[in-house]
Design a protein around this motif. Sequence first.
Motif, PDB file in Angstrom:
ATOM      1  N   LEU A 177       0.841  -1.200   0.000  1.00 32.30           N
ATOM      2  CA  LEU A 177       0.000   0.000   0.000  1.00 32.30           C
ATOM      3  C   LEU A 177       0.878   1.252   0.000  1.00 32.30           C
ATOM      4  N   ASN A 178       0.293   2.350  -0.453  1.00 32.50           N
ATOM      5  CA  ASN A 178       0.992   3.621  -0.372  1.00 32.50           C
ATOM      6  C   ASN A 178       0.942   4.155   1.051  1.00 32.50           C
TER       7      ASN A 178
ATOM      8  N   SER B 182      -8.209   5.406   3.125  1.00 32.63           N
ATOM      9  CA  SER B 182      -8.598   5.231   1.728  1.00 32.63           C
ATOM     10  C   SER B 182      -8.102   3.901   1.175  1.00 32.63           C
ATOM     11  N   GLN B 183      -7.278   3.198   1.975  1.00 35.20           N
ATOM     12  CA  GLN B 183      -6.764   1.881   1.581  1.00 35.20           C
ATOM     13  C   GLN B 183      -7.061   0.891   2.706  1.00 35.20           C
ATOM     14  N   ASP B 184      -6.864  -0.376   2.413  1.00 38.98           N
ATOM     15  CA  ASP B 184      -7.189  -1.420   3.385  1.00 38.98           C
ATOM     16  C   ASP B 184      -6.006  -1.688   4.312  1.00 38.98           C
TER      17      ASP B 184
ATOM     18  N   GLU C  46       0.121   6.506   4.028  1.00 42.93           N
ATOM     19  CA  GLU C  46      -1.050   7.374   4.163  1.00 42.93           C
ATOM     20  C   GLU C  46      -0.987   8.121   5.492  1.00 42.93           C
TER      21      GLU C  46
END
Length: 228
Positions: A172-173, A198-200, A175
């Motif tokens: 993931l990026n 916004s990501q898991d 955050e």
Amino acid sequence: MLLKDVTFRNLLYTLIIVKSKKDAEYQEKLFNIDSIDINNFEEEFDSITIENEVNAMLLFPYLDYTQGLSFLLVANGLIEDNTITFYERPNFDTFQILKKDNLNDKEVFYLNELLINNDFDLEFYAKYAINQTENYRNDAEVEMLRAFSEIDSCRNEDFPDDFLAFFFKEGLNPEGMWVRGKELKKDHILAELLNQPSQDFGINAGDMVKIVVYEDDLGEISCIAELR
């Protein structure tokens, strides 16, 4: 100096004077409301007359855990040159609060910067302010976090109990999300996640997360979430 240029640590729990004719007149009108028709509030409020000429407010800054940096109106006054005349409150029935974002561009003074030119019982009003805001200082864990200056560069200016933390997970990026401090532990901070990622990352807004404070080679401080 302007209020926006003063850190929350130099404001908290000390009486300050903010110069703003518009705000002071508005607050003075609130003191003089006996009854008002809510359906015609603006018209009736505009018709209220005030006896005192005011252009300044005596305020007591404190931290509301969910509402951020707040300012209790203690009294109104009039600044002329380097002196101020304070006016006694007509009543203590109202709990008038101003928010920092409405005051940022206003000139602020500490009490020792102006000469008080009338017989005003400052000690009495200081005790009033302290008593009125006592409930906002009754969480020892939160007070410890407020005193933890190492994360000041991560704090939200208007909501100092909230600070920016970075979340990392493989695939993931990175955050950045806002968290609200709950407890200061020996090697981490326990905080509540305020944003929905916004990501898991396997977490949701409202979850408790562990935050570690990281200092890089240049001495820059970052708050990093420690995910399972």
